[in-house]
Scaffold this motif. Structure first.
Motif, short mmCIF file in Angstrom:
data_model
loop_
_atom_site.label_atom_id
_atom_site.label_comp_id
_atom_site.label_asym_id
_atom_site.label_seq_id
_atom_site.Cartn_x
_atom_site.Cartn_y
_atom_site.Cartn_z
N ALA A 155 -12.08 38.77 -15.28
CA ALA A 155 -12.15 37.18 -14.92
C ALA A 155 -10.22 37.45 -15.08
O ALA A 155 -9.43 36.82 -14.10
N THR A 156 -9.63 38.05 -15.97
CA THR A 156 -8.52 38.71 -16.72
C THR A 156 -7.97 38.72 -15.37
O THR A 156 -6.28 38.20 -15.21
N PRO A 157 -7.84 39.60 -14.97
CA PRO A 157 -6.86 39.62 -13.46
C PRO A 157 -6.25 38.76 -12.49
O PRO A 157 -5.33 38.64 -11.90
N MET A 160 -4.73 36.83 -13.99
CA MET A 160 -2.55 36.94 -14.16
C MET A 160 -2.30 36.78 -12.91
O MET A 160 -0.96 36.33 -12.35
N VAL A 167 -1.89 42.50 -13.11
CA VAL A 167 -2.10 44.41 -13.88
C VAL A 167 -3.28 44.77 -12.95
O VAL A 167 -4.06 46.13 -13.95
N ASN B 121 -18.29 38.01 -18.33
CA ASN B 121 -16.68 37.94 -18.38
C ASN B 121 -16.14 36.01 -18.38
O ASN B 121 -15.54 36.14 -18.72
N VAL B 122 -17.66 35.91 -17.71
CA VAL B 122 -16.76 33.95 -17.51
C VAL B 122 -17.90 33.64 -18.05
O VAL B 122 -18.02 32.54 -17.53
N MET B 182 -12.09 34.59 -21.07
CA MET B 182 -13.20 33.68 -21.13
C MET B 182 -14.72 33.84 -20.93
O MET B 182 -16.11 33.48 -20.99
N GLU B 375 -8.83 40.93 -22.68
CA GLU B 375 -9.87 41.88 -22.82
C GLU B 375 -9.68 43.78 -22.98
O GLU B 375 -8.58 43.82 -22.45
N VAL B 395 -4.38 45.07 -20.46
CA VAL B 395 -3.23 44.08 -20.50
C VAL B 395 -2.35 43.99 -20.70
O VAL B 395 -2.20 44.00 -22.50
#
Lengths: 250, 399
Positions: A155-157, A160, A167, B121-122, B182, B375, B395
């Motif tokens: 979920a990070t990309p 972001m 990213v 992941n969430v 998350m 992550e 990241v």
């Protein structure tokens, strides 16, 4: 852990080797669950249309949408799957509550659709299906099995990118420019839009004040006085006629 | 575990996945059912003590510890009734809907480092989303019972749960923001070390928002003082008025499961998850990767920590239940909309500003350094075959 449990499982190896569990060995669970979820989603989608009770419709809709969320999870799009659960399934819940509250005059109201409605709905549905099928089959890359393989779900990309920083790895063949666009502007527009909707909803839903705010109290204060006068009148009448109330027993 | 089955034991892949899934499902079921057994007994004892009684004393010896089992047998033997006007299918289905929602949320809950049904992941988002579905079973039950008490109870519950999801979501966002992920495993792992590293003690705002979370969690699982849906004094028993026997007990399994779940979620988000107040394992020189036995032992300690914290949370909920009087429906809504939501919003902003102003924490070493995004610095998901092939996402944020 491997040695310890390995020893443990070595005991069961003859069992496995002898083919005890072989019926399950050939199942491709991904395909299996895809078919299950797809069947549930399609079947209950039809059931929504066919049912005649609003709560049952909502139940079927929830099952259908939930199966769609399952498909998303299966495809590795966990964020989208959870979103589907949160927004669509949860939203149906609210829809159901309002549906019951606003439409149910008597218990278990049934909603019957006429034959004309069904024909019309069938035509619209078939047209949409045709468009979607044509669109899906017109992409040559989608015809091969396993072509749309997804990367590690994260979920990070997404998050972001929503604040304007990309990213995730660039697509193969994309021009190697440094500044790829994020989604900050659409994100801001959507959030402002939602804020407006929220304010509007709060405005519409707020308790409406009457022009004369104390109308109810005034009415309430008048009411007992009138009834007292009425009772007094009755009492007077009765007393004139020497009723039981006045104490006369003649 | 599936990878281990494939590589070491040599099972075919599909069979290995089946075994893994069955083991995880059975373990989670046992956590819910066994937890319910223990908690029902504990609830009786606590209620008794708070009301100056003894609670159960006879069934099964000294402390009446077999009382839940006796209850279970009684429920099994009860006649299974259904009202005449009820919608049969929905009536029968409703308890399972509630129970399934409670069960599904456990899938993403880590019990120790990488002891998790499916590492998502969430994870946080998934748990909150699924937990909100539990109310669906309640609404179905209330509607299908063809009883006005049930319908009133269900409507109250729907209004309450939908309202409380807003502040609950805001509270949950703060640890997510601090951890930058998350993923429940990542969030808990970021709070490793002494208890000063817990997000509960990260800054004053998180400390306040923890208590908002507790309020909202109690409300979202319909425990007293927020149990409007089953207000005995007005609605007989609310949404489960018409239920008896085993179906009724499914509702209660779901309720105790959810209580345990929100407590465990509080433990993971705010109280370090499986990282105890004192890092016993690392003081003993054990850490991830020192060896199989060490790994086992570390995770065992972790599991004891998490289960202990979650149980503590459930016991506190019982304490609250038997201490506070029930709120009225307007008071419930006032608490949510006029207190919890604004406080949560302000605390969210505060925590954000704190993070910007004092990224290293007030005292050096208290709280984790905020720079180590995000992550990919942890080992991949335990059961995920995909993690082996796909590259970890690293990241880097440049200001």
């Amino acid at each position: 852990m491997n040695t310890l449990a390995g020893g443990l499982f070595a005991m069961f190896e003859p069992l496995v080797a002898s083919g005890l569990a072989l019926p399950l060995a050939g199942v491709n669970w991904h395909t299996f669950f895809f078919l299950v979820f797809a069947a549930v989603a399609c079947g209950f989608a039809v059931a929504v249309v066919a049912a005649d009770n609003v709560v049952r419709m909502a139940l079927y809709l929830v099952l259908s949408l939930g199966a769609t969320a399952g498909l998303f999870f299966l495809a590795g799009a966990e964020f989208v799957g959870a979103m589907q659960l949160m927004i669509y399934v949860g939203g149906t819940l609210v829809l159901l509550v309002f549906g019951v509250m606003l439409t149910a005059q008597a218990p278990f109201v049934s909603i019957k659709s006429t034959a004309g409605d069904r024909v019309l709905a069938g035509m619209v549905g078939a047209a949409l299906l045709a468009v979607l099928l044509q669109a899906a089959l017109s992409v040559p890359a989608w015809r091969k099995p396993g072509a749309g393989r997804v990367a590690e779900p994260a979920a990070t990309p997404i998050g972001m990118a929503l604040v304007g920083v990309r990213v995730d790895a660039p697509e193969a063949g994309a021009p190697a420019i440094n500044r790829r666009p994020g989604y900050l502007l659409p994100f801001e527009i959507v959030s402002v839009h939602l804020l407006v909707v929220l304010v509007g909803a709060a405005y519409l839903a707020r308790a409406k004040r009457r022009k004369t705010p104390r109308a109810i109290e005034v009415a309430a204060s008048v009411e007992p006085a009138a009834s007292v006068a009425e009772h007094a009148e009755i009492g007077r009448d009765r007393s004139r006629g020497s009723s039981v109330l006045a104490g006369g027993r003649s | 575990m599936a990878e281990f089955l494939i590589t070491t034991v040599g099972l075919p892949a599909s069979l290995a996945w089946t075994v893994t899934a069955v083991v995880a499902a059975v373990l989670i079921l046992n956590v819910i059912a066994g937890g319910a057994l223990v908690f029902i007994w504990a609830e009786r004892k606590i209620a008794g003590r708070i009301q100056d009684r003894l609670g159960p004393t006879r069934t099964g010896g000294k402390f009446g510890w077999l009382q839940s089992l006796a209850d279970g047998i009684k429920l099994l033997a009860k006649e299974d009734l259904m009202p005449e006007g009820a919608d049969g299918m929905l009536f029968r289905l409703a308890p399972y809907v509630s129970f399934c929602a409670s069960f599904c949320a456990f899938i993403a809950l880590p019990f120790a480092f990488d002891f998790v049904g499916q590492r998502l992941n969430v994870g946080v988002f998934f748990v909150v989303a699924v937990l909100g579905l539990e109310v669906f079973g309640v609404i179905l039950a209330g509607y299908a019972s063809a009883s006005k008490w049930s319908l009133f109870g269900a409507m109250r519950e729907a209004a309450q749960v939908v309202s409380y999801e807003v502040p609950l979501g805001m509270c949950v966002v703060v640890p997510v923001m601090l951890a930058g992920s998350m993923d429940l495993v990542t969030i808990a792992e970021k709070q490793a070390g002494w208890f000063t590293n817990w997000y509960l003690f990260h800054d004053p705002f998180t400390f306040v928002i923890f208590w908002v979370y507790v309020t909202c969690a109690v409300a979202s699982v319909n425990r007293a003082p927020f149990d409007l849906a089953e207000a005995e004094s007005e609605l007989v028993a609310g949404f489960h008025t018409e239920y008896s026997g085993l179906r009724w007990s499914f509702f209660f399994m779901a309720e105790y499961g959810s209580m345990f779940l929100v407590s465990a979620l509080a433990a993971v988000l705010f109280m370090g998850g499986w990282n105890g107040p004192i890092p016993v394992a690392s003081l003993l020189g054990l850490s991830e990767g020192t060896g199989d036995t060490a790994n086992y032992f570390t995770r065992l300690i972790g599991m004891v920590n998490l289960l202990g914290k979650a149980t503590l949370g459930v016991l506190v909920m019982m304490w609250i239940r038997w201490t506070l009087p029930r709120l009225r429906i307007d008071q419930v809504m006032t608490t949510c909309l006029k207190y919890c939501t604004p406080i949560a919003a302000v605390m969210f902003l505060g925590a954000m500003l704190w993070q910007v102003a004092l990224p290293g924490g007030l005292v050096p070493g208290m709280g984790r350094p905020a720079g180590e995004i995000r992550e990919g610095w942890l080992p991949g998901p335990g059961g995920g075959a995909a993690s082996a092939s796909a590259p970890a996402i690293v990241v880097q944020v440049t200001p």
